[in-house]
Motif scaffolding. Structure first.
Motif, PDB file in Angstrom:
ATOM      1  N   GLU A  38       0.821  -1.209   0.000  1.00  0.00           N
ATOM      2  CA  GLU A  38       0.000   0.000   0.000  1.00  0.00           C
ATOM      3  C   GLU A  38       0.863   1.270   0.000  1.00  0.00           C
ATOM      4  N   VAL A  39       2.028   1.202   0.645  1.00  0.00           N
ATOM      5  CA  VAL A  39       2.933   2.356   0.633  1.00  0.00           C
ATOM      6  C   VAL A  39       3.508   2.553  -0.764  1.00  0.00           C
ATOM      7  N   HIS A  40       3.848   1.463  -1.430  1.00  0.00           N
ATOM      8  CA  HIS A  40       4.332   1.556  -2.812  1.00  0.00           C
ATOM      9  C   HIS A  40       3.239   2.124  -3.714  1.00  0.00           C
ATOM     10  N   LEU A  41       2.006   1.723  -3.469  1.00  0.00           N
ATOM     11  CA  LEU A  41       0.903   2.228  -4.280  1.00  0.00           C
ATOM     12  C   LEU A  41       0.722   3.739  -4.078  1.00  0.00           C
ATOM     13  N   LEU A  42       0.847   4.187  -2.835  1.00  0.00           N
ATOM     14  CA  LEU A  42       0.745   5.613  -2.540  1.00  0.00           C
ATOM     15  C   LEU A  42       1.862   6.399  -3.221  1.00  0.00           C
ATOM     16  N   ASN A  43       3.074   5.846  -3.183  1.00  0.00           N
ATOM     17  CA  ASN A  43       4.196   6.520  -3.843  1.00  0.00           C
ATOM     18  C   ASN A  43       4.031   6.526  -5.361  1.00  0.00           C
TER      19      ASN A  43
END
Length: 722
Positions: A615-620
């Motif tokens: 999810e953090v990769h998706l946000l970035n």
């Protein structure tokens, strides 16, 4: 009557030449500035005009227009009628004196006429107490008992009372004032058998009714009128020829001595100011490719004058410059290079104007010569104290600032620090050419950034004396904005670093992050939306795109200034530059490629099951796509050039004042051209002053009035030249 030149731009003068409408004295001698006004004469005209519209309603609009174009601030004061006279002092100056009307009968007659138009002239109207003298055993009134003036009435005559009775009828108050005079005349007739009819001017011979004087060589009135018409046409033609022969433009090229800096645009303007070849009080600055509209000077010049109620004249004020909007006539739909600046030339400049901090942007503006010279000389004196060798550059650095390649903003800051004021006039009055390829656009933006940071380093607004708090804030905010390239680099680098290293710039993504981030972000967006209300969303989006995409250019500007690199003024090319310039955007291209590779790397790790915190990769990824979406506009413009059917040309349009327009000036300029233009103030301002004085047609009188009213021999228009 609509053509009459008004005394002090308020009221009709005491006398006019009926052939030329020029103000004259009672001997028929010309007095260009006029010789005051008479409350009695005004009353006579008001009475006649009132009767005209009453008896002929079809003339009501025309009559009202005449009367309402006059100013009554000084003729009616606290219910008293006053007249103005002009006297010559011992030193040769003309002095206007305004005193109450005190002549018995005339004051009452004029007051009655003013009352017809709704004026409150109660203290001049018939009534009150009067001083008397015994004549033939009758107490004849001499003058009104008053404390507002020490002037004394010199005579009591019959004709104002006769006029009052014939035109207005005898009301009881006027009859009580009128009857003693005629009783005294009747008693004198009974005693001497001599009729008495006193007046200020008497015709003592026939014919008592004067119609028209015909010289011996004219047999009829029609012949005389034809002769007068021909004479008038000849006079008008002569004046037209004089106007055509005026020197309106002059080419002035500054010498470029080897080894001495010529200071680019600032040096060109300063040379024109100090070379001794110009003397205008106002300077119009236009980039060489800008074409002003015919009403440019008419719309801007009035800001430099303030109406003085005490003297009835326009006095010069403390306005140093008036800046107008800037726009371009060669921008295609969509504005791919983001040249339109409705945000800056709209709410931002309007806000600065409210704080007396409007920016001078180098074109589409008028500056006051006095302000430029006084501030320029002071700054040159400071520089000369540091380096006496600069004396050779005096006529190039003594006016407009040569301390930065953005001489316009630096000049405005110096003027503000010296106590001068500025105005932003939010109206498009001139249009020019915008750079129509990416190379020229980036060159222009780099010069703006470098010049602004130069000013910050050399004349920091936070420490510059004379500026107000709000002026310091406005100037520093603009300078500080060019450091945003470093923040942008951080924003767009964070996702790339995370994709390859899993190093996160923000440690908390929970409620703590939301509490700190979203309120600030939402308030920022709402404030921005309120400011840009009315500006097309596409233009705002384009501005944001370039704010992000130009981060390497902004960093380059900061680096070049702080490392002391030599920075030269370069004229922005306005002709199309061909080619594909990948070298101009290699930093943006590198960031774009690294972002794509980082997202593919994250996708590969997700596919093989080695990706932590998807999810953090998706946000970035979302943040990276948003940033790339902003910067990709630059890539689409690599080979884009404007498609337009205009051809650059030298353009000069001096429209005649006869056509009720003022002059328009413009020119196209290549890098090698140097153009300096002078425009005669008399021609330019004639129609403006004519309008202010209530004259709607003709130009002869407007020419004469402007020659008297404008304290300048010409205006100066300076084209941006290299």
């Amino acid at each position: 009557m609509t053509k009459l030149p008004l005394f002090a731009r308020e009221l009709p003068s005491r006398g006019y030449d009926t052939r030329s409408l020029q103000s004259v004295d009672y001997g028929g001698n010309p007095i260009p500035e006029g010789n005051g006004w008479s409350a009695l004469d005004l009353g006579r005209m008001l009475a006649a005009l009132y009767n005209l519209k009453t008896c002929h309603p079809e003339y009501t609009a025309a009559v009202d227009k005449i009367v309402l174009d006059w100013s009554y601030l000084h003729v009616v004061r606290e219910g008293i009628l006053s007249s103005a006279t002009v006297t010559k002092e011992e030193d040769g100056r003309s002095l206007t004196r305004v005193n109450p009307e005190t002549r018995l009968g005339y004051e009452e007659y004029a007051s009655r006429a003013f009352q017809l138009w709704g004026f409150n002239v109660e203290r001049s109207a018939v009534g009150g107490e009067y001083q008397t003298a015994s004549v033939e055993g009758v107490k004849v009134p001499l003058q009104r008992r008053r404390t507002d003036t020490k002037s004394k009435n010199q005579y009591t005559v019959s004709n104002p009372f006769l006029l009052y009775a014939l035109e207005f009828g005898l009301d009881p108050k006027m009859r009580s004032l009128f009857e003693p005079i005629f009783q005294a005349q009747a008693e004198r007739y009974r005693r001497t058998s001599i009729l008495t009819a006193s007046a200020t001017t008497l015709i003592d011979r026939k014919p008592y009714t004067f119609i028209l004087w015909l010289p011996p060589n004219h047999q009829s009135i029609s012949e005389r009128l034809i002769t007068e018409k021909k004479a008038l046409e000849k006079t008008i033609r002569k004046k037209e020829l004089e106007l055509l022969e005026l020197s309106r433009f002059r080419y002035i090229a500054r010498p470029k001595t080897p080894g001495i800096a010529h200071h680019a645009k600032a040096g060109n303007i300063n040379y024109a100011i100090f070379s001794g070849e110009t003397a205008g009080n106002f300077i119009v600055t236009l980039d060489g490719d800008h074409i002003p509209k015919p009403n440019f000077i008419k719309r801007v010049l009035p800001y430099f004058y303030t109406y003085n109620l005490l003297t009835g004249q326009y006095d010069q004020n403390q306005i140093a410059f008036v800046q107008t909007r800037q726009d371009f006539y060669n921008i295609p739909p969509g504005d791919p290079f983001g040249h339109r600046a409705n945000l800056f030339y709209g709410p931002l400049q309007q806000g600065k104007d409210g704080m007396n901090a409007a920016f001078y942007t180098g074109t589409n503006a008028i500056l006051r010569r006095e302000a430029l010279v006084s501030v320029g000389l002071q700054n040159f004196a400071d520089e000369f104290a540091k380096d006496e060798k600069r004396l050779d550059e005096f006529n190039l650095v003594g006016g407009v600032s040569s301390n930065s390649i953005t001489e316009d903003m630096n000049t405005a800051m110096r003027l503000h620090s010296a106590g001068w004021k500025s105005i932003y006039h939010n109206e498009l009055l001139a249009e020019g050419l915008a750079p129509d390829d990416l190379s020229s656009t980036l060159k222009q933006r780099l010069r703006w950034a470098q010049g602004t940071i130069q000013v910050l380093v050399r004349e920091n607004p936070l420490t510059k004396s004379g500026l107000t708090f709000w002026q310091r804030l406005q100037y520093f905010k603009t300078m500080y904005s060019y450091f945003s390239g470093f923040a942008t680099l951080v924003f767009i680098s964070c996702p790339i670093i995370y994709f390859f290293t899993d190093i996160v710039p923000v440690k908390t993504y929970g409620p703590d992050f939301a509490i700190h981030f979203f309120p600030a972000f939402i308030i920022n967006r709402l404030t921005f939306l309120a400011v840009i209300w009315g500006i097309p969303a596409s233009e705002v989006w384009r501005s944001e795109q370039y704010a992000i995409a130009l981060f390497p250019l902004l960093i380059q500007a900061v680096w070049s200034v702080f490392t002391g690199q030599k920075i030269n003024f370069q004229v922005t090319p306005k002709q199309r530059q061909s080619g594909i310039y990948l070298r101009l955007v290699w930093p943006q291209l590198a960031v774009f490629i690294l972002t794509i590779l980082g997202m593919l790397w994250s996708l590969y790790r997700f596919a093989i099951g080695h990706l932590n915190y998807p999810e953090v990769h998706l946000l970035n990824c979302a943040w990276a796509i948003y940033c790339r979406r902003l910067s990709t506009q630059l890539f689409g413009n690599l080979q884009k050039r404007f498609k337009s059917d205009f051809e650059p040309k030298f353009f000069v349009d001096i429209t005649s004042v006869v056509e009720e327009k003022v002059a328009a000036i413009g020119c196209y300029e290549s890098e090698s051209n140097k153009v300096f233009m002078q425009l005669d103030a008399i021609l330019v301002v004639s129609r403006f002053w004519a309008r202010e004085l209530g004259q709607k047609d003709g130009y002869f009188e407007a020419f004469e009035i402007s020659r008297q009213c404008v304290d300048a021999s010409f205006f100066t228009a300076i084209a941006n030249s290299h």
